[in-house]
Design a protein around this motif. Sequence first.
Motif, PDB file in Angstrom:
ATOM      1  N   SER A 280      33.839  13.905   2.735  1.00 19.46           N
ATOM      2  CA  SER A 280      33.304  12.383   2.920  1.00 19.46           C
ATOM      3  C   SER A 280      33.607  11.805   4.274  1.00 19.46           C
ATOM      4  O   SER A 280      34.446  12.566   4.766  1.00 19.46           O
ATOM      5  CB  SER A 280      34.043  11.772   1.706  1.00 19.46           C
ATOM      6  OG  SER A 280      35.247  11.569   2.107  1.00 19.46           O
ATOM      7  N   PHE A 281      32.888  10.895   4.482  1.00 19.89           N
ATOM      8  CA  PHE A 281      33.057  10.299   5.764  1.00 19.89           C
ATOM      9  C   PHE A 281      32.830   8.872   5.738  1.00 19.89           C
ATOM     10  O   PHE A 281      31.837   8.438   5.766  1.00 19.89           O
ATOM     11  CB  PHE A 281      32.044  10.903   6.992  1.00 19.89           C
ATOM     12  CG  PHE A 281      32.200  10.445   8.146  1.00 19.89           C
ATOM     13  CD1 PHE A 281      33.632  10.594   8.867  1.00 19.89           C
ATOM     14  CD2 PHE A 281      31.488   9.739   8.938  1.00 19.89           C
ATOM     15  CE1 PHE A 281      33.719  10.240  10.211  1.00 19.89           C
ATOM     16  CE2 PHE A 281      31.598   9.103  10.472  1.00 19.89           C
ATOM     17  CZ  PHE A 281      32.552   9.663  10.760  1.00 19.89           C
ATOM     18  N   GLY A 282      33.872   8.162   5.077  1.00 23.59           N
ATOM     19  CA  GLY A 282      33.794   6.949   4.509  1.00 23.59           C
ATOM     20  C   GLY A 282      32.942   6.811   3.152  1.00 23.59           C
ATOM     21  O   GLY A 282      33.160   7.819   2.511  1.00 23.59           O
ATOM     22  N   ALA A 283      32.174   5.832   2.979  1.00 19.02           N
ATOM     23  CA  ALA A 283      31.284   5.960   2.102  1.00 19.02           C
ATOM     24  C   ALA A 283      29.909   6.176   2.222  1.00 19.02           C
ATOM     25  O   ALA A 283      29.347   5.626   3.228  1.00 19.02           O
ATOM     26  CB  ALA A 283      31.319   4.507   1.211  1.00 19.02           C
ATOM     27  N   ALA A 284      29.389   7.058   1.416  1.00 18.17           N
ATOM     28  CA  ALA A 284      27.901   7.348   1.635  1.00 18.17           C
ATOM     29  C   ALA A 284      26.968   6.248   1.421  1.00 18.17           C
ATOM     30  O   ALA A 284      27.327   5.513   0.460  1.00 18.17           O
ATOM     31  CB  ALA A 284      27.601   8.594   0.830  1.00 18.17           C
ATOM     32  N   THR A 285      25.847   5.923   1.949  1.00 20.00           N
ATOM     33  CA  THR A 285      24.866   4.803   1.786  1.00 20.00           C
ATOM     34  C   THR A 285      24.269   5.036   0.490  1.00 20.00           C
ATOM     35  O   THR A 285      23.741   6.301   0.264  1.00 20.00           O
ATOM     36  CB  THR A 285      24.116   4.926   3.027  1.00 20.00           C
ATOM     37  OG1 THR A 285      24.588   4.824   3.993  1.00 20.00           O
ATOM     38  CG2 THR A 285      23.070   3.431   2.957  1.00 20.00           C
TER      39      THR A 285
END
Lengths: 451, 489
Positions: A280-285
Motif C-alpha cells: 500500500s502507499f497511503g490510501a488508494a483512491t
Amino acid sequence: MQSKFAFVSYIISFIFFLGCLSQVACAQTNSNYVYKDLEAYKLFLERTKKATDDRLEKKVRKDYDKIIEEKNTDLIKRLGQKGFLFDTVTYPYLSRIFNQILEKNSLDKNRFHFFVDRSSDVNAYSYEDGTIVCDLGLVTTMENESQLAMSLCHELGHYLLNHVNNSIIKQLEKYNSPEFIAQIKAIKKQNYDTKDKLEALLMNDAFDRRYHSRDQERAADSLGIVLYRNTAYDGKNISHMFDLLGAADEIRPACSIQNFFKQESININEELLRPPKRMSFGAATKKEIVDSLKTHPDCSQRRMAMQFCFSKNPKHGSDYVVGNEQRLSAVKKIALFDEAAYSKDSNDLGFYFYQLIQNNSFFPSDKQVKSEIFDTMVSICSHQKSHTLYSIVSNQYIAKSDNDEYNKLLKLLDNLDMKEMIQITSSYYQNNKSLITASAEAINNFNKLKN
Amino acid sequence: MFSEVKDVTLRNVGVIKQNNVIKGYFNFYQFDKADKKNLIYKLNLVDENLNDLGTKEIIGPKAWELVSTGYDGKNFCFKFWDEKAKTIDLKVYDQDANEVASSELKINYKPGSHDYKMYSDLTPPELYILGNNGFVDYTFNEPNNAFIISYVDGTSKASWQTTYEPEGKSKVMLPTFLNGNGDVILTAVSRVEKGWNNGKSDVSVLATSTKDGSQLFDMSTEIGDNHIVPINAVFEGDKITIIGLNYKSKKVYTTAPDGMAFLEVDRTGKLLKSNFKTFEESLSKYLPMEDHRLKDGYYLYIHDIVRTNHNTNIVVAEKFKKVADGLGIAMAVLSQGNGGGVAKLKIENMVVIEYDMNGNVIQAKEIPKVSGNSGGFPQYVGLLQPYLLAFMANGWGWMDYMYTLKSDDNSEITFSFVDYDRLDADAKKTRNFGQIRYKNNQFTVDKFPIKNPKATFSHLFPAKTNHVLQVNYYKKEKKLSMDMIKLNN
C-alpha cells in the motif's frame, strides 16, 4: 459489486431441496433478454423527462437534460446488450410481486416499468422516471417473497419521494448559484495551490450529498414500510433481510477452489492459489462513491428500526402471496444460472468459471454445469494460447479478504501455464465425460490445443 | 472521480522493482504551483496488476526528476534529481506514504564532463535493494574519478554516504552492485586504466559495512593469470560466493571471456576457494565448437548471470560475430573515409547455460531467433575488437536481449528478447517479444507480436512473473489500453 460472489451459507440448505426438484428451466434463450416494449419504453422515458423539464428553471434545464439523456442512452444500450432478463419464469414472477404492491397501494401502473437486472450484485435500484430494477443477486439472497417485496417497496419509496430528481436538481442549482460560482472564481484568482482548493470544495460537496443521501434512505425505508403495510405480506421476518444484506459482503462460498479440484482428484499446489502480500502507499483512491441497497446506513441500525416498527405495530399476512416456497426455489435456480450466464455474456470468463464452480456444488450432477465448466476451461486454454487471457479474466480484482475464493481462482489462472491448464482440463473431461455434452467445436478445439 | 486529474504534466513513469522482481509502476506528475520556487507534485503508485496503491502529494523544486525507485519489502525509496540545485535526494516512504528516512547528496562532478559521461554510460542510475535492509545508490565523484556510495534505510532510519578512495589513479572507476544485506554491501569495482582502445582494467570486490559505510575489505580479483569480472555474489553463512566471467588478460572490455569463475571468500575478503571453467571445456558438449570457439566464428556476449532457488546459476548470452559491411566499405571508399561504417555485428541466437556451483554445465540451450546485423559502427571504432563492439552495441540497444526478471523466491527466472521472425509458417514476419522461462529445471520459450494488430502503436513494459504489459494506442478512437499479457511457456 462487492457481493458479486456472495453465496451466503443459508442458500446451501434450500439448494439441497432444489436439487430434488425434478425439472427446472435452466437454459435461457436469446429471446429471454429482449424487451418487447422497447419502443414504448423509449417514449415513456422521453415523456417523463419532458414532464420534469417543464417544471424546471431555465438555468438548470440544459444540464438536467444532458444528465437524463445520458442515463437514458445507457439504459437503452444495456437493454440491447442482454443486461436484463425477460424470461417466462423469473420476470413474470417478480413482476407479479411488484404489480401486487402497486395495486394494493392504488398506484398507477402506467407510471412504472419493472426490470430484472442480470447482475449478481445483491441490490435493487430505481430511476427518476419510475423504472424500478431488481438484481438477480438480490433474488438469490432473499429468503422469501416478503423480503423481496420489502426491497421493492423501498425502491418505490425513493421514486415516490422524488429522491433522484431532487438530488440532481438541488446539485445543479447549487453549482449555478452565485455563491458557488463566486467561491470557484475566488480560488481561480489565486496563484498557488488552486487545484487542491478546488478538490477540497468538491469533496465537501460530496460528503454533504452523502449525508443527505443517508437521510433519503431512511425516508425510503419509512415510506417503504407504509407501502408494505398495504400489501398482504407478513411483517415478522422482514427485518432479517438486513442481516442477509449485511452478510452478502462476507465471502462464504459454497465450495472452495481447492475443494473443487480435490473432488475432481486434480492436485493443485496450494502455493498457486496464494495471493501475494498486498502493498500500500497511503490510501488508494476510491473509484466511485459506492451506493447500493446494502451500503445504505448501517444494516444493523435499519434492522433494529424495522424490527421495532413491526413489533410495535405488527403486520399480519403471509411470506408468499403470488407464489410459494417451491416456486421461489425454482426462480432462484434460474437466477443462479442466469447471473452466471450474464458473466459469460459480459465476456468475464474468470468470474463465470467461479460461479460455475459454486453452481456445481449445488447441482453436482447437472449436465449443463459440467458441460459449461469444460467449455470454459477450453476457452481459457484457447485464450491463453493466443495471449489474450487478459480479455476474459480480470487481473485487477482486489480481494476482500485472505479467504476470498474468487481471488484464489484468479491467482490460480494467473499462475498456471498453458500445459498445466490443458492437463487440468483433460483430467476434468475424463472425470465427467458421461455428463459433459460439449459441442463438437469445443472438443475439436481442445484436441487441437492438446496437440 | 477525483483521481482523474486532467490538467497535469507527467514528469516520469516507470517500474518499481524489488531487485529483479516487478512490484508495480509509478507516475510522477506536476500537479500545481506551491509557491514561487516550488511545485506540488503527485506521486501515484499502482501494483503489479495496475491497481491503485495510493497517491502522495510532495512539494519540491521546479527542476525535479524522479530517476529511479525501489521497494525493499517494507518501504519504497525514490531517487530524485534536482538539476538546478545539483542534488540527488533519496527519500524513503513507508506503506502509509509517510517519509521515514532521507539522504541528500550535493553532486561532486560537472554533468557535462567527459569523465562523467563515460561513467554514466556504463553505470545505470538504478537504486539497489539490500533484502529488507535499505537501499544503496552510487554517484560519480569527479575529484578522484571514483564514486560515492549512499545508503538509506526506512526501518532503522539510518543513512550515510561514503566516498570510495582507493590508492592509485584510474581513468574512471565503475561500480557494479553485487549483493548486500544488513551487514555488508558488495560492489565490484572496475578501474579502467586509460581509453577504450587500451581497455585494461583492474577489478576488485569492495565490501562496505551497511551499519556505517566503513570499508571492510577491497580484494583484487586478479588470481594468477585469471582476471575475474564479478557479476553477482551470494551470502552463504560466513562465506561469500562470487560468480563472474574470467578473462585471460586485463583487457576485460575488449576481449572475449575465457569462461566462468567461482570464488569463495570469507567475511574478511580472504580467498578460500577458486574454480575456473573455460567455455570451451564446459560448453563443447552442448554447443557446436570449432577452433576453440563457437562454430562459424561466433562469440557469446554474456548479458546476465542469475542465481536459481536451488543454488545453480544461469547465464544468458547472445551469439554474435563481427562482419564487414559491403555497402559500408564502398561508401567509405567513395567518401574517402567520411562515409558510413564498415563494421557491423551479426547478432544471432540466444543461449542459456545452467551451471552448478563447481562450474559444471548442467544444461545449455540455444534459443533460435532470426539473425540480423547491427547498425554500422562509426569508422573510428570499426577496427576495435569484436567483444568491445558488442559491449558498445549492447549499450546502444542494438542487441536483442531486453531484460531479466525473476519471481520472489527465484524459482522462476525469465529472460526477454526481441525477435523478427514468422510465428507461423504462413504468417508474415513480425517484431516479436520473446521470453525464455526457467522453471522446474527446464527452459521453455514463447513469443508473440509486440504490436497489437488493431492498435496504432504498442509499447511493452516489464511486468510481474511470466507477464508483459502491453500499452496500446488507438489513434482513431483516441484510446489507450493497458493489457497484462500472460506468456504461455
